[in-house]
Design an enzyme around this catalytic site. Structure first.
Site, PDB file in Angstrom:
ATOM      1  N   GLY A   1      79.379  54.253  72.947  1.00  0.00           N
ATOM      2  CA  GLY A   1      80.051  53.208  72.199  1.00  0.00           C
ATOM      3  C   GLY A   1      79.261  51.936  72.303  1.00  0.00           C
ATOM      4  O   GLY A   1      78.453  51.771  73.238  1.00  0.00           O
TER       5      GLY A   1
ATOM      6  N   HIS B   1      81.565  50.415  67.545  1.00  0.00           N
ATOM      7  CA  HIS B   1      81.369  51.833  67.225  1.00  0.00           C
ATOM      8  C   HIS B   1      81.709  52.653  68.469  1.00  0.00           C
ATOM      9  O   HIS B   1      81.260  52.331  69.563  1.00  0.00           O
ATOM     10  CB  HIS B   1      79.920  52.093  66.808  1.00  0.00           C
TER      11      HIS B   1
ATOM     12  N   HIS C   1      82.984  56.949  69.842  1.00  0.00           N
ATOM     13  CA  HIS C   1      83.212  58.362  69.492  1.00  0.00           C
ATOM     14  C   HIS C   1      84.604  58.767  70.001  1.00  0.00           C
ATOM     15  O   HIS C   1      84.773  59.858  70.542  1.00  0.00           O
ATOM     16  CB  HIS C   1      82.141  59.256  70.117  1.00  0.00           C
TER      17      HIS C   1
ATOM     18  N   ASP D   1     100.651  47.517  60.728  1.00  0.00           N
ATOM     19  CA  ASP D   1     100.515  46.214  61.386  1.00  0.00           C
ATOM     20  C   ASP D   1      99.061  45.738  61.400  1.00  0.00           C
ATOM     21  O   ASP D   1      98.799  44.545  61.531  1.00  0.00           O
ATOM     22  CB  ASP D   1     101.021  46.304  62.841  1.00  0.00           C
TER      23      ASP D   1
ATOM     24  N   HIS E   1      80.891  62.144  61.915  1.00  0.00           N
ATOM     25  CA  HIS E   1      80.316  61.262  62.921  1.00  0.00           C
ATOM     26  C   HIS E   1      81.435  60.587  63.718  1.00  0.00           C
ATOM     27  O   HIS E   1      81.842  61.083  64.762  1.00  0.00           O
ATOM     28  CB  HIS E   1      79.368  60.290  62.234  1.00  0.00           C
TER      29      HIS E   1
ATOM     30  N   TYR F   1     104.712  36.966  63.305  1.00  0.00           N
ATOM     31  CA  TYR F   1     104.611  37.659  64.597  1.00  0.00           C
ATOM     32  C   TYR F   1     103.799  36.809  65.567  1.00  0.00           C
ATOM     33  O   TYR F   1     102.844  36.162  65.151  1.00  0.00           O
ATOM     34  CB  TYR F   1     103.932  39.013  64.387  1.00  0.00           C
TER      35      TYR F   1
END
Lengths: 242, 242, 242, 242
Positions: free
Chosen positions: D27, D94, D96, D119, D170, D228
């Site tokens: 990541g 990014h 996985h 949301d 991917h 909110y």
């Protein structure tokens, strides 16, 4: 009274949250002193974080409390019945572990699909039928013990070789020669339920492992020819086989 | 003002991340002082790690903030409506717990398939219909309370015996006699949703547990004849039954 | 004897519980010193919390224990056979990780459906056939090694490019140039099994990723043109490409 | 150079393991200084436990490293392309993460089935098509950016309102006005993928939530009328509505 056993049962109960087998207070472990004919069980509805060895309740094989200030687990009559009818067992565990309960709710046996299962259970883990209205009304927890023992007899199962059961729409009971081993078996049951569930979703083919593989894995760990671990006489011999 | 209740509501809110019921800030618990007609609720969108008892907001039964520097949960109008229409409840919990949301998204009730469910919920956990465009536009959170109360009336359900609901495409609300019990019920709901999901995947047979089993488990823990735990008068008596 | 390797193998074994790859003692890692023709393996059935580097057992390539007071893993003959037939591997891991076992129980390969898989495995992870009754009776663990090697030959697979296998109804074995890398591959296998399972439930369409994508991801991390990480010569060059 | 941003990007990267979004090093998060036209990104293949703010690599909008001793993430060309074509975004993540990868492997959009989704994401999270052999060969990571931007154009989607995408076979990319918000969106994506998966298994009925519910939840948290949380002007007003 039974201070060693109380500590052992207490430690076995404390394993339940550590092994992710209970939510809140939904589980109990007991252990028996066969010579004295007394067993020790978790008190009903007590939080694991508040539990102490001295809270354990002593019960005789008629199901009467003989020592302890707290009420024993509401499942005590089930434990009593199992100790009376499965003469070799030394400990019993009951949980509501979620994968096991899923099979119990679907009223399906947990099929023996892998060696993970076969290492501990000699064949499918049976699901005992749901109790009838009358059985529930009359004596629910006692009759829960009765349907378990009856189902083992009906199928010709050896409780020492298949040390667990699911009760339909309810959940798992497991047992073993010690309280600790009954907890171990409760965990294996949960893991093999998870695996069997996923295997059943992957394929609709028959997926029972063949009997000879079940035999091999069961007898690697159990009986006179076991060679797994450090305490089996055959281990060294096996290790040096080519 | 209401310092004890604020602390209690704060502690109940802090249980949500510990019980794995919330991601980020997606949950809130409130608790009511029925004598004063005031309830205390978590402020909107505040991280659990930053939350303090003094952050809790006090709201009256018209839904107006009467004390507190922060904005109350955006779901405050739902809580207000439920307190006004379910007179015995003392606490409310709302989460987006994932198994519950899965059933809400599929617009399915959580079926009562096991004693894990029956110990807490007397029958299926209902899913209230989705709000219409007009209901959402007019007053979304207030109308969320209205569809819940309406659905309980339509089905003839007792909110004290079925202390939770799913709102279609949204998620669960649960309640109880105290804020802590509403959190407990939110956790049971999540666990029983997970179990029911897996049971429904294992079999397409009808898997509702029979009413007499639901009765037995519900009344083991609730009402005059309850015998589970340490505080029920019948516990000792049950323990000594054979 | 082999103190460095023992420590390395010990550390690799201790990664198994940290990476959630084992329940109880159900896993083992070994590592080989190719020059000396000796490998080091976890003793059988020892709890991870009690394990010490000095407990590691030294075994030669005939499968005989040459040093160590404890019995080696009961799977030692499988490790021996793999070291003898896969000449480039330096470490082997065996677990009963639940997603991998689910595919093994269903006797299905783990399909290469995503780049997560392709980054480590060059194509599907094969499932070797179940052993026959005779193969189990004769020499179970040795024949487990044989069916693995035979399946790789039958499919024309390179064990260096597909560093793992499932054995039907049993579970995964993975390997790598070091013990640590064999554990890494065991974890990737478990993660890709989980992902592939869910993808297969979402769609019954063919979901294998195309070969050119598998090539790309595999060769980003392996071989002469690899450019992932800090040690590949091509990394800097790649980083500055537009 | 960009010390504040490096620290911010470092902290956002460290959130990935805490939020259970990465296995090993799979990541990366980046963040941009729009005025300077430079972005900061995680180095390639570095363990989270070893990562330091000073390891972050500075890259310009042509994709060239302008500061840093380590190689930047191999996905840097994807980040570059997205920063160049989505002008309002300040951070990109990014991962996985397994539920997201499951949908990517099945080449399915993540449907907007609940308010948990609504949301944060204004409609389904799209899955961009798989790259062709030629696109992969030519410039894999750059072309990954191109298929994302092309898919948003083809569908007429606003990247500020739908701040994430799956790339077929991917995995997910998400973004936000800050690096931290891109991580938040990566977590919401994973949670909503899990929920949508289970809802899709429970029912084969159409389960998209209606547009008016999606509107309501999205605009409770975003835009001029959001109410909110503590920072929206309308919050107090909303709280006091009956």
């Amino acid at each position: 009274m039974l201070e060693e056993l109380k500590k052992e049962v207490y430690e076995a109960n404390m394993q339940l949250p550590r092994l992710d087998l209970v939510t809140f207070t939904w589980g109990n472990v007991s252990g028996i002193d066969r010579e004295k004919g007394l067993f020790v069980i978790k008190p009903s509805g007590v939080d694991y974080k508040d539990l102490k060895p001295s809270d354990m309740v002593v019960v005789n094989l008629e199901g009467n409390v003989v020592e302890g200030e707290m009420n024993p687990s509401s499942d005590t009559p089930t434990h009593t019945y199992l100790y009376n009818h499965f003469p070799n067992i030394g400990g019993i565990t009951h949980t509501h572990s979620p994968w096991a309960v899923s099979f119990a709710a679907a009223k399906m046996d947990i099929p023996a699909v892998s060696t993970t299962h076969a290492d501990t259970f000699f064949g499918d883990i049976p699901t005992a039928p749901a109790l009838s209205d009358e059985e529930i009304e009359e004596a629910y927890e006692l009759n829960t013990g009765k349907v378990i023992v009856k189902e083992f007899k009906r199928r010709g199962l050896d409780p020492d070789a298949v040390p667990a059961v699911l009760v339909s729409q309810h959940g798992p009971f497991s047992w073993g020669t010690t309280p600790e081993k009954s907890v171990y078996n409760a965990k294996v049951l949960e893991v093999t339920a998870e695996t069997s569930y996923h295997a059943l979703q992957l394929t609709r083919d028959e997926i029972h492992a063949p009997q000879y593989l079940l035999n091999k894995h069961y007898y690697r760990k159990h009986g006179a020819n076991a060679y797994y671990g450090q305490e089996n006489a055959k281990s060294k011999e096996h290790a040096n086989r080519k």
